[in-house]
Design an enzyme around this catalytic site. Structure first.
Site, PDB file in Angstrom:
ATOM      1  N   LYS A 164      40.409 -39.811  24.143  1.00  0.00           N
ATOM      2  CA  LYS A 164      40.169 -39.396  22.759  1.00  0.00           C
ATOM      3  C   LYS A 164      41.191 -40.110  21.887  1.00  0.00           C
ATOM      4  O   LYS A 164      42.266 -40.481  22.374  1.00  0.00           O
ATOM      5  CB  LYS A 164      40.333 -37.871  22.620  1.00  0.00           C
ATOM      6  N   ASP A 176      33.660 -39.206  15.969  1.00  0.00           N
ATOM      7  CA  ASP A 176      33.916 -37.760  16.047  1.00  0.00           C
ATOM      8  C   ASP A 176      34.057 -37.316  14.587  1.00  0.00           C
ATOM      9  O   ASP A 176      33.545 -37.994  13.681  1.00  0.00           O
ATOM     10  CB  ASP A 176      35.188 -37.465  16.864  1.00  0.00           C
TER      11      ASP A 176
HETATM   12  P1  NDP Z   1      31.536 -34.324  11.081  1.00  0.00           P
HETATM   13  O1  NDP Z   1      32.764 -34.885  10.490  1.00  0.00           O
HETATM   14  O2  NDP Z   1      30.269 -35.067  10.931  1.00  0.00           O
HETATM   15  O3  NDP Z   1      31.302 -32.849  10.522  1.00  0.00           O
HETATM   16  C1  NDP Z   1      32.195 -31.802  10.666  1.00  0.00           C
HETATM   17  C2  NDP Z   1      31.683 -30.670   9.797  1.00  0.00           C
HETATM   18  O4  NDP Z   1      32.418 -29.504  10.035  1.00  0.00           O
HETATM   19  C3  NDP Z   1      31.800 -30.980   8.303  1.00  0.00           C
HETATM   20  O5  NDP Z   1      30.692 -30.453   7.636  1.00  0.00           O
HETATM   21  C4  NDP Z   1      33.057 -30.237   7.914  1.00  0.00           C
HETATM   22  O6  NDP Z   1      33.118 -29.826   6.555  1.00  0.00           O
HETATM   23  C5  NDP Z   1      32.914 -29.013   8.792  1.00  0.00           C
HETATM   24  N1  NDP Z   1      34.187 -28.359   8.982  1.00  0.00           N
HETATM   25  C6  NDP Z   1      35.359 -28.917   9.360  1.00  0.00           C
HETATM   26  N2  NDP Z   1      36.295 -27.966   9.422  1.00  0.00           N
HETATM   27  C7  NDP Z   1      35.694 -26.815   9.070  1.00  0.00           C
HETATM   28  C8  NDP Z   1      36.124 -25.482   8.957  1.00  0.00           C
HETATM   29  N3  NDP Z   1      37.386 -25.153   9.222  1.00  0.00           N
HETATM   30  N4  NDP Z   1      35.213 -24.530   8.587  1.00  0.00           N
HETATM   31  C9  NDP Z   1      33.934 -24.865   8.321  1.00  0.00           C
HETATM   32  N5  NDP Z   1      33.478 -26.122   8.421  1.00  0.00           N
HETATM   33  C10 NDP Z   1      34.342 -27.063   8.785  1.00  0.00           C
HETATM   34  O7  NDP Z   1      31.857 -34.054  12.615  1.00  0.00           O
HETATM   35  P2  NDP Z   1      30.848 -33.891  13.824  1.00  0.00           P
HETATM   36  O8  NDP Z   1      29.664 -33.137  13.403  1.00  0.00           O
HETATM   37  O9  NDP Z   1      30.695 -35.203  14.470  1.00  0.00           O
HETATM   38  O10 NDP Z   1      31.743 -33.016  14.827  1.00  0.00           O
HETATM   39  C11 NDP Z   1      31.761 -31.594  14.768  1.00  0.00           C
HETATM   40  C12 NDP Z   1      32.296 -31.053  16.077  1.00  0.00           C
HETATM   41  O11 NDP Z   1      31.477 -31.510  17.156  1.00  0.00           O
HETATM   42  C13 NDP Z   1      33.726 -31.475  16.434  1.00  0.00           C
HETATM   43  O12 NDP Z   1      34.334 -30.439  17.161  1.00  0.00           O
HETATM   44  C14 NDP Z   1      33.505 -32.669  17.360  1.00  0.00           C
HETATM   45  O13 NDP Z   1      34.604 -32.895  18.210  1.00  0.00           O
HETATM   46  C15 NDP Z   1      32.286 -32.173  18.135  1.00  0.00           C
HETATM   47  N6  NDP Z   1      31.516 -33.213  18.789  1.00  0.00           N
HETATM   48  C16 NDP Z   1      30.934 -34.229  18.069  1.00  0.00           C
HETATM   49  C17 NDP Z   1      30.173 -35.163  18.713  1.00  0.00           C
HETATM   50  C18 NDP Z   1      29.425 -36.221  17.957  1.00  0.00           C
HETATM   51  O14 NDP Z   1      28.599 -36.897  18.591  1.00  0.00           O
HETATM   52  N7  NDP Z   1      29.638 -36.407  16.670  1.00  0.00           N
HETATM   53  C19 NDP Z   1      30.032 -35.171  20.185  1.00  0.00           C
HETATM   54  C20 NDP Z   1      30.598 -34.005  20.835  1.00  0.00           C
HETATM   55  C21 NDP Z   1      31.343 -33.104  20.147  1.00  0.00           C
HETATM   56  P3  NDP Z   1      33.629 -30.814   5.384  1.00  0.00           P
HETATM   57  O15 NDP Z   1      32.448 -31.691   5.106  1.00  0.00           O
HETATM   58  O16 NDP Z   1      33.995 -29.909   4.268  1.00  0.00           O
HETATM   59  O17 NDP Z   1      34.807 -31.556   5.951  1.00  0.00           O
END
Ligand code: NDP
Length: 451
Positions: A126, A166
Site C-alpha cells: 500500500k 484508492d
Molecule cells: P474515494 O476517494 O473515491 O471515495 C471516498 C468517499 O468516502 C468520498 O465520498 C469521501 O467523501 C467519503 N468519505 C471519506 N471520509 C469520510 C467520512 N469520515 N465520513 C463519510 N464519508 C467519508 O475512495 P474509494 O471509494 O476508492 O475508497 C473507499 C474505501 O474503499 C476506502 O476504504 C478504500 O481503501 C476502499 N477500497 C477501495 C477500492 C477501490 O477499488 N477504489 C478497492 C478496495 C477497497 P468526500 O468526497 O467528502 O471526501
C-alpha cells in the site's frame, strides 16, 4: 495463556498512536487464526506471524511540487511493500491528509490476506501521501502526481510492485502517474493498474470493487439461506468509487439504495438514490453532497457536524442490508446496535475495515451476515490483476468476460471462506474464515520459500 493472547502480548509494543489502526487489524487476525496455529506447530516454528506483521520494507520520501500560486509545497510520500510471497507487491495509493505510515501499514497488512484470498498471484502493499487533493486544480494534481512518481518509480515495476488507486486516486491521477513513469523510464509497461482504457486499462476496473461487493453479498445470503438483495432497501455510505458502483449494481439487480454520504453529511432519498445526479456531483463537479437537495428537495441531508463521533445518520435508517463504503472505523458499536434494532440482516464492508472491532463483534454475536472487507471488497484487486494479465499479453478482454470472471471469483472467495469457517469450528463467521484462509495460503508459501 492462549496462543492468541500470547501473540497479542508479543506485538503490544507496536500499539503506538500512529499504529492504532494497524494494531486493530493485526489483533483481529491474531484471534481468528489461533485455531490454525494450534492445529499445526510449523507456523510457530517458522515464526510466520512474527515475519508477516513486519513489512518487507517501508519507503518514505519527500515530495516537492509547486501550486498554481507558485508556492513551493512539501508532502510526504510512502510505499509499504509488505509481502511478496504469492506474487509481486500489489495495492493502492491513497492521497488524503490522514495518511500516515501506520494507516498504510494497516492497509498493506490487510492487502496481503485480501490478495491471497483472490487465488491470484499477487502479494500485498500500500502507499500514498498526506497530500490533500480537495480543492486543487487539475494542473496542481498533475504537478503533485509527477513529483510523487519522480521518487516512487525507483521502487516499482511490472514484476516488482504494481500500485493502483484508492481514496483520492482515481483514473485521472493514475493517468498522470503513468505519464510521468513513462517519461522517466521510456517504458510502456503495466506498472500501474486502474489506467484509463485508452492506454492499457481494463474494462470494468472502476466498477469492479463495488460490483464485487454486491456479488459477494448475494452469495453470502444464499449460503446463509437468507432472502437475496432483490427488492430490498439498502443503506450505503460514501459517495466515491466504491459506493457509487455498489449503488449501481444494487439498482441493476432490483434492490434500492436509499442513502449515500461524504465527509460533510448523509443524503437520505427514500425513493432511491439518483445515481446520475450523484455521479455528476461527485465525479464530474467534485462538489459536496448537499447539492443533491437542489434537484431533490424532498430528500433529506443530515450534516456530519450534528452527530457525535460514535453515531452516524446513515446507519440510523432502516434497511435490509448495509454497505459501509467510505473509510475505516466509520461504523461504530452504537451504529451497529441501531442497524440491528431497525431489522438489518446483512452488513458488507465495501471500505477497508469500516466497522470498529466492537461493531463487528456485535454483528457476529447477533448472527448478522457479515462480509469482511478483505474478502468482500477484493473485486478491485481481482480486476487489477486482470489488467496486469491483459497488459502482459497485449490483449483486451470484453466487458462480459471481465464481469463473468469477476463474479466467479467473488463467489469462489465467499464459498471458500464459508467452508474454512466450518472446517475450523466457527461456521457462519466470515471474519475468521477469511483470516484463516488468507493467512494459510501466504504462510504455506513463506514456509515453502524458506527463511
Ligand atoms: P474515494 O476517494 O473515491 O471515495 C471516498 C468517499 O468516502 C468520498 O465520498 C469521501 O467523501 C467519503 N468519505 C471519506 N471520509 C469520510 C467520512 N469520515 N465520513 C463519510 N464519508 C467519508 O475512495 P474509494 O471509494 O476508492 O475508497 C473507499 C474505501 O474503499 C476506502 O476504504 C478504500 O481503501 C476502499 N477500497 C477501495 C477500492 C477501490 O477499488 N477504489 C478497492 C478496495 C477497497 P468526500 O468526497 O467528502 O471526501
Amino acid at each position: 495463556m492462549s496462543v492468541a493472547e500470547d501473540n497479542i502480548k508479543k506485538f503490544e509494543n507496536s500499539n503506538c498512536e500512529d499504529n492504532n489502526v494497524f494494531y486493530q487489524a493485526m489483533e483481529e487476525v491474531i484471534y481468528s487464526i489461533a485455531p490454525l496455529l494450534e492445529s499445526d506447530d510449523k507456523y510457530s516454528r517458522y515464526a510466520i506471524l512474527d515475519r508477516l506483521v513486519v513489512p518487507d520494507r517501508v519507503l518514505k520520501f519527500k515530495v516537492v511540487w509547486m501550486d498554481d500560486n507558485q508556492k513551493v509545497c512539501v508532502n510526504t510520500g510512502y510505499r509499504v511493500q509488505f509481502n511478496n510471497s504469492l506474487g509481486p507487491y500489489k495495492g493502492g495509493l491513497r492521497f488524503h491528509p490522514t495518511v500516515t505510515e501506520g494507516v498504510l501499514k494497516f492497509l498493506g497488512f490487510e492487502q496481503i490476506l485480501k490478495n491471497s484470498l483472490t487465488g491470484l498471484p499477487i502479494g500485498g502493499a500500500k502507499g500514498g501521501s498526506d497530500f490533500n487533493p480537495k480543492g486543487k486544480s487539475d494542473f496542481e494534481i498533475m504537478k503533485f502526481c509527477s513529483a510523487f512518481m519522480t521518487e516512487l518509480h525507483k521502487y516499482i515495476g511490472p514484476r516488482i510492485d504494481i500500485p493502483a488507486g484508492d481514496i483520492g486516486v482515481g483514473s485521472r491521477e493514475i493517468g498522470y502517474l503513468y505519464g510521468e513513469y513513462k517519461k522517466i523510464t521510456s517504458s510502456y509497461e503495466g506498472v500501474l493498474t486502474g489506467k484509463p482504457y485508452m492506454f492499457g486499462g481494463s474494462l470494468m476496473r472502476p466498477e469492479a470493487t463495488g460490483y464485487g461487493v454486491v456479488y459477494f453479498t448475494n452469495t453470502m445470503l444464499e449460503i446463509e439461506s437468507k432472502d437475496s438483495l432483490e427488492g430490498k432497501v439498502c443503506c450505503v455510505s460514501g459517495a466515491g468509487n466504491v459506493a457509487l458502483h455498489v449503488i449501481e449494481k444494487l439498482q441493476d439487480i432490483g434492490a434500492m439504495a436509499v442513502t449515500c454520504s461524504d465527509s460533510n453529511g448523509t443524503i437520505y432519498d427514500p425513493r432511491g438514490v439518483d445515481l446520475a445526479l450523484l455521479k455528476e456531483l461527485k465525479l464530474e463537479k467534485r462538489l459536496s453532497l448537499e447539492g443533491y437537495l437542489l434537484t431533490h428537495p424532498e430528500s433529506k441531508f443530515f450534516p456530519a457536524y450534528q452527530y457525535e463521533e460514535d453515531s452516524h445518520a446513515v446507519w440510523d435508517i432502516p434497511c435490509y442490508a448495509a454497505f459501509p463504503c467510505a473509510t475505516q472505523n466509520e461504523l461504530t458499536e452504537k451504529d451497529a446496535q441501531n442497524l440491528i434494532s431497525n431489522g438489518c440482516v446483512s452488513v458488507t464492508e465495501g471500505a477497508n475495515m469500516p466497522c470498529t472491532r466492537e461493531a463487528t463483534d456485535i454483528f457476529l454475536s447477533h448472527n448478522i451476515c457479515f462480509g469482511p472487507a478483505k474478502a468482500a471488497n477484493a473485486g478491485g484487486v481481482v480486476v487489477s490483476e486482470f489488467e496486469m494479465s491483459q497488459n502482459a499479453s497485449m490483449t483486451k478482454w470484453s466487458y462480459e468476460k471481465v464481469d463473468e470472471k469477476l463474479k466467479e471469483i467473488m463467489q469462489q472467495i465467499c464459498t471458500r471462506i464459508a467452508l474454512t469457517a466450518k472446517d475450523y469450528g466457527v461456521e457462519g463467521n466470515y471474519v475468521d474464515g477469511a483470516n484463516i484462509a488468507g493467512f494459510k495460503k501466504v504462510a504455506d508459501a513463506m514456509i515453502a520459500e524458506g527463511i
